[in-house]
Design a protein around this motif. Structure first.
Motif, short mmCIF file in Angstrom:
data_model
loop_
_atom_site.label_atom_id
_atom_site.label_comp_id
_atom_site.label_asym_id
_atom_site.label_seq_id
_atom_site.Cartn_x
_atom_site.Cartn_y
_atom_site.Cartn_z
N GLU A 66 0.78 -1.24 0.00
CA GLU A 66 0.00 0.00 0.00
C GLU A 66 0.82 1.29 0.00
O GLU A 66 0.26 2.37 -0.14
N ARG A 113 -2.22 5.65 1.21
CA ARG A 113 -2.12 4.19 1.02
C ARG A 113 -2.71 3.85 -0.33
O ARG A 113 -3.82 4.28 -0.66
N GLU A 115 -4.65 1.78 -1.92
CA GLU A 115 -5.67 0.75 -1.75
C GLU A 115 -6.69 0.90 -2.86
O GLU A 115 -6.71 1.90 -3.56
N ARG A 121 -12.67 4.32 2.03
CA ARG A 121 -11.30 3.85 1.78
C ARG A 121 -10.73 4.64 0.60
O ARG A 121 -11.22 4.54 -0.51
MG MG Z 1 -6.06 -1.29 5.94
#
Ligand code: MG
Ligand code: ATP
Length: 419
Positions: A66, A113, A115, A121
């Motif tokens: 990530e 990150r 992701e 997220r």
């Molecule tokens: Mg995580």
């Protein structure tokens, strides 16, 4: 027209309409940090990659896949920070904050990150973190948890607090063996990530978000069965403090943090949802990290709130001071309108003046939409019409009397007297 340049996926700007509630919540959080005696620390956004490899751990999602890692012009490997604790400890060691001292610190800012972006997220997101150093008992953990609970309560966020203990490194060693035996017995049903972690970092297997793994993981042994007397006593202290403070919690026997430097308490606030993105805030005791990063042994405990997830769950936003005055004016009176606005701002009133070319009608529409408590229309060289929000009848007053009359309407006379 030129082709537009798209923003980076999972990396969002906060537009003014979103910034206002964010700023209000941040202001409240700052005030609560002060109430609890925590001091701000501002941390860099880039660190050496090695810091995260050591502090977050090689066998973690963050470090394995990530991080935004790049070589700078000197060929040093740097990474955008994926979280704040590692940088906080690094800066604390270098800044001499830990030796024979206690510290209560907070930081806030963007984390990165890589992701898969989805609701809750993102690739750039924000954390509000609190860390406490030099205190090894359960009382400081209870204080941190009480702070987190107060934040969520004040903002009207509905969440469950889950707590567990990882015990001492020796407890965890024994637990690891029992866990590995269990997972190996079901090896054929483990997903690819879990098989890989089984050897490198078996506790992390319990972190899996894969629903297909749920059944095996729910049947896994609990670490509580491997606690030493000391670990059991520490956890009993924590739960005792929480009960005394009236903080509701649930014991979650399989809540873990996979890294060796975690000891004793771990906790999380989870929204009342069955989402993979339900964790609003997470933390724990990490007594081993300061030595892992080259400092002298220092007790440490902290947690971080995911701000995007928090903001999505706020039901009681803090009150913010709205616009006081909106001034409508024809182009010829803009100079006078500006002077009036400045005189009101001298008294601390929030004022917006309509300075775009627009008809009286469209200015009136914009003024009503602004939510200002007082609308002012520049009429001519003689004066203005003042309309308190909600009133149907305006007052006609001279430019010279306008400030006093508006202040009166806003209840700002006291401020004027003070000057
Ligand atoms: Mg995580
Ligand atoms: P998750 O289990 O959701 O992947 P995590 O264990 O990776 O979270 P931590 O490293 O403990 O998360 O970070 C603390 C908090 O930061 C999380 O509880 C969450 O609220 C928030 N957070 C983590 N990753 C993201 C992200 N990519 N986007 C938005 N918020 C995030």
């Amino acid at each position: 027209m030129n082709r537009q340049v798209a923003g980076v996926r999972g990396v969002a700007a906060l537009l003014p309409a979103e910034c206002a509630p964010w700023a209000a919540v941040e202001e409240r959080l700052r005030a609560l940090m002060e109430v609890y005696g925590f001091r701000e620390i501002r941390l860099p956004i880039i660190e050496r990659t090695e810091l995260y490899a050591r502090a977050v751990g090689e066998a973690t999602d963050i470090v394995e896949k990530e991080m935004y890692t790049f070589l700078d012009r000197n060929g040093d490997s740097l990474s955008l920070r994926p979280e704040g604790t590692a940088g906080c400890v690094r800066a604390g060691i270098e800044g001499g904050l830990f030796h024979n001292q206690t510290q209560r610190l907070w930081y806030q800012g963007a984390m990165f990150r890589h992701e898969r972006p989805q609701k809750g997220r993102y690739r750039q997101f924000h954390q509000w973190g609190v860390e406490a150093y030099g205190m090894s008992g359960a009382a400081i953990e209870a204080e941190l948890i009480a702070l987190g609970a107060r934040i969520l309560r004040e903002l009207g966020v509905n969440a469950r607090l889950l707590v567990n203990s990882l015990g001492t490194p020796a407890c965890r060693e024994r637990y690891r063996d029992a866990l590995v035996d269990h997972l190996k017995a079901h090896r054929d049903r483990l997903d690819e990530d879990s098989v890989r972690r089984l050897d490198r970092n078996p506790l992390r297997v319990l972190d899996s978000k894969n629903p297909a793994m749920r059944e095996i993981l729910d049947a896994a042994p609990a670490i509580a069965d491997h606690w030493s007397t000391e670990s059991r006593a520490h956890f009993a202290d924590l739960t005792g403090h929480l009960r005394a403070l009236g903080v509701a919690f649930e014991v979650a026997p399989r809540l873990v943090r996979g890294l060796d430097y975690y000891t004793h308490t771990v906790f999380e606030w989870v929204a009342d949802e069955t989402l993979a993105q339900a964790t609003i805030a997470a933390g724990g005791r990490y007594d081993g990290l300061v030595t892992e990063l080259g400092g002298a042994a220092t007790a440490a405990v902290g947690f971080a709130i995911g701000m995007e997830r928090l903001m999505g769950l706020v039901t009681r936003p803090p009150q913010v001071l709205g616009l006081g005055v909106y001034v409508m004016t024809p182009a010829a009176l803009q100079g006078r309108a500006l002077a009036l606005a400045e005189a009101l701002r001298d008294r601390g009133v929030r004022v917006e003046v309509h300075l775009a070319a627009a008809s009286a009608k469209s200015q009136g529409k914009r003024a009503r939409e602004s939510g200002a408590r007082c609308l002012v229309e520049a009429v001519d060289e003689e004066g203005v019409v003042i309309l308190a929000a909600g009133a149907t009848q305006g007052d006609t007053v001279s430019w010279t009397d306008a400030v006093a009359r508006i202040s009166e309407i806003l209840g700002a006379e006291a401020k004027i007297d003070d000057e």
